[in-house]
Design an enzyme around this catalytic site. Structure first.
Site, short mmCIF file in Angstrom:
data_model
loop_
_atom_site.label_atom_id
_atom_site.label_comp_id
_atom_site.label_asym_id
_atom_site.label_seq_id
_atom_site.Cartn_x
_atom_site.Cartn_y
_atom_site.Cartn_z
CG PHE A 165 -1.30 1.49 1.73
CD1 PHE A 165 -2.74 1.88 0.70
CD2 PHE A 165 -0.90 1.83 2.81
CE1 PHE A 165 -2.93 2.98 1.69
CE2 PHE A 165 -0.97 3.19 3.28
CZ PHE A 165 -2.46 4.21 3.21
CD GLU A 166 3.86 2.13 4.45
OE1 GLU A 166 3.33 2.03 5.70
OE2 GLU A 166 4.89 1.05 3.70
CG LEU A 167 6.50 0.28 -1.88
CD1 LEU A 167 7.19 -1.26 -1.76
CD2 LEU A 167 7.53 1.14 -1.22
#
Length: 379
Positions: A334-336
Site C-alpha cells: 500500500f505504501e509503495l
C-alpha cells in the site's frame, strides 16, 4: 529575592562535592605506588566516567548561563570552575595528593595486595558502568540523533499564548523523539522553569534517563493556578492524529527527509538503518517510532491508512527496506503503490535474496551502521 539563584547553585555545588568526596574515599584504597595528580584524575575518569561527564555537562550549562547574562548586559552570576580545576580544588583531593599522604601510602604499599584489591574494585566498577550504559542506551534506543526539520515551528507553538495543556503535551512528546542541541535546550528550559508540575517533571526524567546532568526543581510554592496542576495521560488514537493533521495543528507542519517502508517484524534492523541515516543528518519517518503516541498496533483502522498517506506526502524520499517479511506485507505494498502514485523517487535497501527491481539501490553496512548511495536523496 536577590542572590537566590546563586545560593541554590552554591548549595548544589556542596552536595556534588560531598558525593565526590565519598567516591574519592573509595578510590583512595586502590591507588598505585607513588601516585600523583595525573594518576588520580585518570583513575577517576576511567572508573567513574559518568560522574566526570556530569561535571563537564554542569560546567557547560552554567558557563552558558553566565554568557547569556553577560550578553544581556548583566553581571555574571555563577563563575563555574572548569572540571579539572573543580576536581583538584576538592579538599579530599588536596589531602590525597599531600606529600605526607603519598609518603605514608608508599611506606605501607604491598604490590600483591594492591593488584588483588584493584582487580576486584575495577571489576565492580566496570559492572556498574556497563549497567548504567545499558540503561542509557535503552532510553535512547528509539530516539533519533538528528535535529528535526520542524523543530523551530514546534518550539514556537509550545510557547504560543493560549495553547492548551494537551497541545503542550503533544509537542513535548514529539520533540522527545529527537536528540539535538535545540531539543536539549528545550527540555532543560522546561525542567528549570515550566510551571506545570507534570511537564516539568517529565522534562527532568527525560534528560536524566537519556544520560544528561539535570537537577530536579521543587514544585512552586504559594497559590497555584489551574494550569500548574493540570495532568494528562495523553491516550490518543489514529483518528485523533488524523484530526490534528487535517486541522492547522503542529502535526500538519511536519516534514521528513525519508519515509521508511518496512515490515515491523524487521524492527531490529530498522533501528540500525535509522541510526545510519541519522549519522548523515537525515530525519526519518518510521510509523512505530515517529507516531508511537497515535498509531498503536491494537488500534489499526482505515484512519491509519489515511495518516500514512499524509506522512508519505510529508516525506521527501521513500526508502523501501526489502526483506522476506516486507515482501509479504500488504501495508508495504500500500505504501509503495501510493508513493508511486505521487511520483516519489523510490530507493531500496535490499536485504532479501530477490533482485532490487526498479528502484535506486542504497548500500547498507549492517556492522558499521552506515549507508551510501550513488543517486542523490532530495534534501
Amino acid at each position: 529575592m536577590p542572590g537566590v539563584a546563586k545560593r541554590k547553585y552554591v548549595g548544589e555545588t556542596m552536595r556534588i562535592n560531598k558525593n565526590l568526596s565519598q567516591v574519592l574515599r573509595r578510590l583512595s584504597d586502590v591507588l598505585p605506588y607513588n601516585y600523583n595528580a595525573e594518576t588520580l584524575l585518570e583513575l577517576f575518569q576511567q572508573l567513574y566516567p559518568h560522574e566526570w561527564r556530569e561535571l563537564n555537562q554542569r560546567f557547560d550549562q552554567y558557563k552558558e548561563k553566565d554568557e547569556f547574562l553577560l550578553k544581556k548586559g548583566k553581571k555574571i552570576r555563577y563563575k563555574p570552575n572548569p572540571p579539572k580545576e573543580h576536581f583538584f580544588k576538592l579538599p579530599i583531593v588536596k589531602n590525597i595528593l599531600s606529600k605526607g599522604r603519598i609518603a605514608k601510602h608508599n611506606a605501607n604499599f604491598d604490590e600483591l595486595a594492591y593488584q588483588e584489591r584493584f582487580a576486584k574494585f575495577k571489576a565492580k566498577r566496570e559492572n556498574a558502568i556497563r549497567s548504567r550504559n545499558e540503561k542509557i542506551a535503552k532510553a535512547n534506543e528509539l530516539i533519533q540523533n538528528v535535529e528535526p526539520l520542524f523543530i523551530d515551528t514546534f518550539i514556537a507553538a509550545y510557547h504560543k499564548r493560549g495553547i492548551s495543556f494537551d497541545e503542550k503535551m503533544e509537542i513535548f512528546k514529539e520533540l522527545q523523539k529527537y536528540k539535538s542541541k535545540k531539543t536539549a535546550e528545550f527540555f532543560y528550559k522546561l525542567s528549570e522553569s515550566e510551571r506545570n508540575n507534570q511537564i516539568r517533571n517529565m522534562a527532568f526524567k527525560h534528560l536524566q534517563v537519556t544520560g544528561n546532568y539535570v537537577k530536579l526543581r521543587k514544585n512552586f510554592n504559594g497559590k497555584k493556578k489551574e494550569y500548574m496542576t493540570e495532568s494528562s495521560e495523553f491516550f490518543m488514537t489514529p483518528l485523533d492524529l488524523l484530526k490534528r493533521i487535517e486541522s492547522n495543528n503542529v502535526q500538519n507542519k511536519k516534514v521528513y527527509d525519508v519515509f521508511i517502508s518496512h515490515s515491523y517484524k524487521d524492527s531490529s534492523v530498522i533501528k540500525k538503518i535509522i541510526k545510519a541515516f541519522n549519522k548523515l543528518s537525515i530525519s526519518i519517518y518510521c510509523d512505530w517510532t515517529s507516531d508511537s503516541d497515535f498509531l498503536k498496533r491494537e488500534l489499526v483502522s482505515e484512519y491509519t491508512k489515511v495518516v500514512l498517506k499524509k506522512r508519505i506526502e510529508q516525506s521527501k524520499n521513500i526508502v523501501f527496506v526489502k526483506t522476506d517479511n516486507s515482501l509479504e506485507s500488504h501495508w508495504v505494498r500500500f505504501e509503495l503503490d501510493y508513493s508511486r502514485e505521487l511520483g516519489k523517487t523510490l530507493f531500496c535497501i535490499n536485504l532479501s535474496d530477490e533482485a532490487e527491481g526498479e528502484c535506486n539501490v542504497l548500500q547498507f553496512d549492517v556492522k558499521n551502521e552506515t549507508i551510501s548511495w550513488t543517486t542523490g536523496l532530495v534534501k
